[in-house]
Structure formats: C-alpha cells, structure tokens
Write a protein that holds these residues in place. Structure first.
Motif, PDB file in Angstrom:
ATOM      1  N   ASN A 200       0.830  -1.213   0.000  1.00  0.00           N
ATOM      2  CA  ASN A 200       0.000   0.000   0.000  1.00  0.00           C
ATOM      3  C   ASN A 200       0.859   1.255   0.000  1.00  0.00           C
ATOM      4  O   ASN A 200       0.541   2.240  -0.681  1.00  0.00           O
ATOM      5  CB  ASN A 200      -0.924   0.005   1.225  1.00  0.00           C
ATOM      6  CG  ASN A 200      -2.074  -0.965   1.083  1.00  0.00           C
ATOM      7  OD1 ASN A 200      -2.525  -1.257  -0.031  1.00  0.00           O
ATOM      8  ND2 ASN A 200      -2.567  -1.483   2.195  1.00  0.00           N
ATOM      9  N   TRP A 201       1.947   1.223   0.763  1.00  0.00           N
ATOM     10  CA  TRP A 201       2.855   2.376   0.802  1.00  0.00           C
ATOM     11  C   TRP A 201       3.485   2.589  -0.572  1.00  0.00           C
ATOM     12  O   TRP A 201       3.601   3.726  -1.037  1.00  0.00           O
ATOM     13  CB  TRP A 201       3.931   2.133   1.856  1.00  0.00           C
ATOM     14  CG  TRP A 201       4.976   3.194   1.916  1.00  0.00           C
ATOM     15  CD1 TRP A 201       4.899   4.399   2.559  1.00  0.00           C
ATOM     16  CD2 TRP A 201       6.269   3.163   1.299  1.00  0.00           C
ATOM     17  NE1 TRP A 201       6.059   5.108   2.378  1.00  0.00           N
ATOM     18  CE2 TRP A 201       6.919   4.382   1.615  1.00  0.00           C
ATOM     19  CE3 TRP A 201       6.933   2.224   0.521  1.00  0.00           C
ATOM     20  CZ2 TRP A 201       8.198   4.670   1.170  1.00  0.00           C
ATOM     21  CZ3 TRP A 201       8.209   2.515   0.074  1.00  0.00           C
ATOM     22  CH2 TRP A 201       8.823   3.729   0.400  1.00  0.00           C
ATOM     23  N   ARG A 204       1.406   4.392  -3.078  1.00  0.00           N
ATOM     24  CA  ARG A 204       1.176   5.816  -2.814  1.00  0.00           C
ATOM     25  C   ARG A 204       2.447   6.648  -2.890  1.00  0.00           C
ATOM     26  O   ARG A 204       2.392   7.873  -2.778  1.00  0.00           O
ATOM     27  CB  ARG A 204       0.555   6.007  -1.429  1.00  0.00           C
ATOM     28  CG  ARG A 204      -0.801   5.370  -1.244  1.00  0.00           C
ATOM     29  CD  ARG A 204      -1.428   5.822   0.067  1.00  0.00           C
ATOM     30  NE  ARG A 204      -0.596   5.490   1.208  1.00  0.00           N
ATOM     31  CZ  ARG A 204      -0.701   4.396   1.927  1.00  0.00           C
ATOM     32  NH1 ARG A 204      -1.613   3.491   1.607  1.00  0.00           N
ATOM     33  NH2 ARG A 204       0.111   4.172   2.966  1.00  0.00           N
ATOM     34  N   SER A 205       3.604   5.987  -3.052  1.00  0.00           N
ATOM     35  CA  SER A 205       4.885   6.677  -3.009  1.00  0.00           C
ATOM     36  C   SER A 205       5.496   6.766  -4.400  1.00  0.00           C
ATOM     37  O   SER A 205       5.377   5.838  -5.207  1.00  0.00           O
ATOM     38  CB  SER A 205       5.851   5.944  -2.058  1.00  0.00           C
ATOM     39  OG  SER A 205       5.298   5.856  -0.758  1.00  0.00           O
ATOM     40  N   LEU A 212       5.060   6.390  -9.633  1.00  0.00           N
ATOM     41  CA  LEU A 212       4.694   5.543  -8.511  1.00  0.00           C
ATOM     42  C   LEU A 212       5.585   4.309  -8.483  1.00  0.00           C
ATOM     43  O   LEU A 212       5.901   3.734  -9.531  1.00  0.00           O
ATOM     44  CB  LEU A 212       3.233   5.121  -8.620  1.00  0.00           C
ATOM     45  CG  LEU A 212       2.173   6.197  -8.350  1.00  0.00           C
ATOM     46  CD1 LEU A 212       0.795   5.683  -8.729  1.00  0.00           C
ATOM     47  CD2 LEU A 212       2.193   6.606  -6.887  1.00  0.00           C
ATOM     48  N   ARG A 216      -0.422  -0.196  -8.436  1.00  0.00           N
ATOM     49  CA  ARG A 216      -1.495  -0.587  -7.518  1.00  0.00           C
ATOM     50  C   ARG A 216      -0.990  -1.707  -6.632  1.00  0.00           C
ATOM     51  O   ARG A 216       0.034  -2.334  -6.914  1.00  0.00           O
ATOM     52  CB  ARG A 216      -2.730  -1.061  -8.290  1.00  0.00           C
ATOM     53  CG  ARG A 216      -2.476  -2.301  -9.126  1.00  0.00           C
ATOM     54  CD  ARG A 216      -3.694  -2.758  -9.890  1.00  0.00           C
ATOM     55  NE  ARG A 216      -3.418  -3.995 -10.606  1.00  0.00           N
ATOM     56  CZ  ARG A 216      -3.541  -5.205 -10.075  1.00  0.00           C
ATOM     57  NH1 ARG A 216      -3.944  -5.335  -8.805  1.00  0.00           N
ATOM     58  NH2 ARG A 216      -3.267  -6.289 -10.783  1.00  0.00           N
TER      59      ARG A 216
END
Length: 418
Positions: A200-201, A204-205, A212, A216
């Motif tokens: 998840n990190w 988003r990073s 990215l 996903r």
C-alpha cells in the motif's frame, strides 16, 4: 681549510636529513589523500554538458547514488545497493542510454525494474525506522521471511492470490518462518498486515521522477485468516491483588508500572516511556505522547488517586525534571526501562505470587481488565480514557463481561418485569 670542509660536510648532512624528512612528509600526505579519495570514491561516465553521469556512495549508509543533470538541474536517485562494480556498470549503461535517447533534448535515465528486495529495502530505510522497537524487529524478520519465500528478484506487481494462499498454508504448517514451527492465524495475520502495508505504501509513493513505485497493490482486497476463538486473557481482581502484594519485592519500578497499567488502562510500552514532563502532579493529569501510542493518538487523561500516589512515590525514588524518565533503567538512569525487563518483572511477580503460568496473560491483559471494569461507562468516555480511537476495537477485542456482570444484568431484567 679542514674546519671549512668539516662544516660543509655537516651542512650537507643536515640538508640531506631535512630532504628525507620532507619526502617522508610528502609520501604520508599522498597516502592520506589516497585514502581520502578511496573513501570518497566516485565514478563518472559520459561527456560534460551532454550525458555526464556520476555514481558515488552515500556517506551515511554507503548505498550508491547516481547523479546526472536535466535541464540544468542536478538530479540524484538511489541505486539501492553497495556493489561498486555494479554501480560503475550502471553509470556506463545510463550514460550510453542518455547519449542515444534524448527526446526533445531531455536526458532521461530509465530506472531498473523494481524487485521485492529493492522495495523492502526502500521501505526498511524510510518507514521502518519511524516505528517502535518491537515493530522494527518484526519488520526485519518478516522482510527476510517474505524474500526467502517469494524470491528476492520477484517483481511486486506479479504477486497474486496463489502466493497469498501458499504463504498461509506454509506458515500454518511451519514450513516458513524463523521458528520453523506452526503458528496461529493471529501471527499469520500480523505477517500479512506487514506485507499489505509495504504494498500500500509503494502504491502511494513516488520515485525521484514522480513515478509511482507500484501502480497498484496487487493483493488489495484479499482477506487475512482470522482465529475463530482467539485467546484474549483478562486478569481477574484476585490475580491483580496477588501481583500487587508481591510487586514491591520485585522492585519499586514494577510496583509503579503495575499500578499505572491497572489504573490508566494503557499499554506497557506507553507507560515505560513516560517522562516527568508528561506528568502534572498538581493538575493530576498525564499526557500520553503520540510516538509511544500504537494508534499515534496523543491525549491527556486524569489520574486516579492510586495512580497519583504511586507517581509521587516514584518521584521521591527518582526525582527528575523535564525529560527524565519516570521509570529509569537501573543500568542507564537517563534511559527508560526496556520491554524485555518489563516481561522479566511480570514473570518474576507471577512466580512470587504462586500463580500458575497462563498463556497470553501479561501486561496487555490489564488493558482488557480496564475496558471490562468500565463496561458500564459510555464508549466515548472509555475510549478517551484508554486511548482507543475505534470503539469497535474495544467491543471486539477488549471488553469481556465476567459472571458477576452477567448475573447483575439478568437480575436487573427480572426486576424490570416484576
């Protein structure tokens, strides 16, 4: 004449001596410069003003960085390894790529495909250090376990439901993990929570180019195994009184920690890290810092009479101001008591009290007792007192009505129908 020749010879000898000394100093200076250059070694490839690329180690971590210029700006990104030969090869490849591929006059270095090892390394460098000591230890152990099981060179975006299910089966059977023993669904769930947090990190990073790390999370939506009948022990009043009776024999620090855990309902980790700057003896309140709370929730709660009394006793034992610890370490007075020492205290107290060892009965069982004792209070009040952010967590994991509370409820119902 003899005297002149002797003086001349002495002068030449002195000159040769000074010359040798100068050469020795010069050689030593060269050796020092060579060592300095070796410590600060870097490698450059390409042409100035066109496709110049430089690689060099980070002075703190030793991880190699690659540097180039784009539109007059100096850009740097981590190569995520410490291999000198590999770093030089990557510099050559990057320079060659910049020389042959220059769309619209812009020099762009294509990044290497991200592997699981690279992703875990980045997470371990940037996120893990922000966590508590026990969480950092778990992150490191889980990282090694997942890399061995899934493969270090595996691409994160290729993970699937099959990998998820394979890991659960192998972990349950004890075929994977540091202990080599079967583990509960609760332990497996904690491991998978870490894996999901990393993915998840990454989703988003962004990297140095604004891309990215992952488009996903490929495992998003998958359910972790849940124990049907999890063991959540609650300390009884009788057990707490037995521990309290022997607490001073274990030590004054344990006595203070035990009373605070019972009276405030907070985790032992937060109690261990209390500083005198957090205690307001006159206002009878205590501040719980966000960095020592699992939820990251900073709040202030009132002190009960018993909690206030033991804090005053602690101050007389170890008077301090500002950031001096309430429970200082015996070996390092400026540091807080360690988590391992707190576990040793608990086991010692159970032995002195003659209590039979019970699985999962420990400091956290006092937190469950606190939630159960205040079951008749509004959930909002209870959450604020104990530092819970989610009332659902209190209902599902902490409150356990005892037989007396159940009988009292039935008697109240009968009285309503009389």
């Amino acid at each position: 004449m003899a005297t002149g020749r002797a003086g001349s010879g002495a002068g030449n000898t002195a000159k040769r001596s000074f010359g040798r000394a100068d050469r020795a100093v010069h050689r030593e200076r060269n050796r020092m410069m060579a060592r300095t250059k070796q410590d600060r070694r870097s490698y450059s490839a390409g042409e100035w003003g066109r496709n110049r690329v430089r690689v060099f180690p980070d002075p703190k971590t030793g991880i190699f960085q690659i540097e180039w210029r784009e539109n007059g700006r100096r850009l740097t990104r981590s190569l995520k390894h410490r291999d000198w030969r590999r770093a030089k090869r990557q510099a050559d490849e990057a320079a060659a790529g910049l020389a042959t591929y220059e769309p619209n006059g812009k020099a762009v270095a294509e990044p290497e495909p991200l592997t699981l090892e690279g992703l875990f390394d980045i997470y371990g460098e940037e996120v893990t250090p922000t966590k508590g000591s026990s969480s950092r230890m778990h992150d490191r152990a889980a990282t090694a376990m997942f890399l061995d099981f899934l493969g270090r060179n595996r691409r994160p975006e290729t993970l699937s439901r099959r990998d998820w299910d394979r890991f659960i089966r192998a972990r349950r059977a004890g075929r994977v993990g540091p202990s080599g023993q079967p583990v509960s669904d609760q332990t497996i769930g904690r491991d998978l929570t870490f894996l999901m947090a990393v993915l998840n990190w990454a989703a988003r990073s962004r990297d140095e180019h604004g891309r990215l790390l992952l488009d996903r999370n490929p495992l998003k939506g998958l359910r972790k195994p849940i124990e049907k009948n999890p063991v959540r022990v609650v300390v009884t009043n009788k057990e707490y009184r037995a521990l309290l009776d022997v607490s001073r024999r274990v030590g004054w620090r344990f006595h203070v920690a035990l009373v605070l855990a019972h009276e405030t309902g907070h985790r032992i980790g937060a109690i261990r890290h209390l500083r005198w700057a957090d205690i307001d003896l006159d206002g009878e309140t205590i501040r719980w810092r966000s960095e020592h709370e699992k939820t990251g929730y900073e709040h202030r709660t009132p002190l009960s009479a018993k909690a206030l009394a033991v804090l005053k006793q602690a101050w007389r034992r170890s008077p301090g101001i500002g950031d001096a610890p309430v429970l200082p370490s015996a070996k390092y007075p400026l540091g807080c008591v360690s988590s391992s020492q707190a576990r040793i205290w608990w086991c010692r107290a159970e032995q002195l009290a003659g209590m039979e060892r019970k699985h999962r009965r420990g400091w956290h069982s006092l937190r469950r007792k606190f939630a159960s004792d205040l079951m008749d209070q509004p959930l909002k009040v209870l959450c604020e007192l104990g530092g819970w952010k989610n009332a659902k967590t209190v209902l599902n994991c902490y409150q356990r009505p005892d037989e007396g509370q159940l009988r009292k409820a039935l008697e109240a119902r009968r009285g309503a129908h009389d």
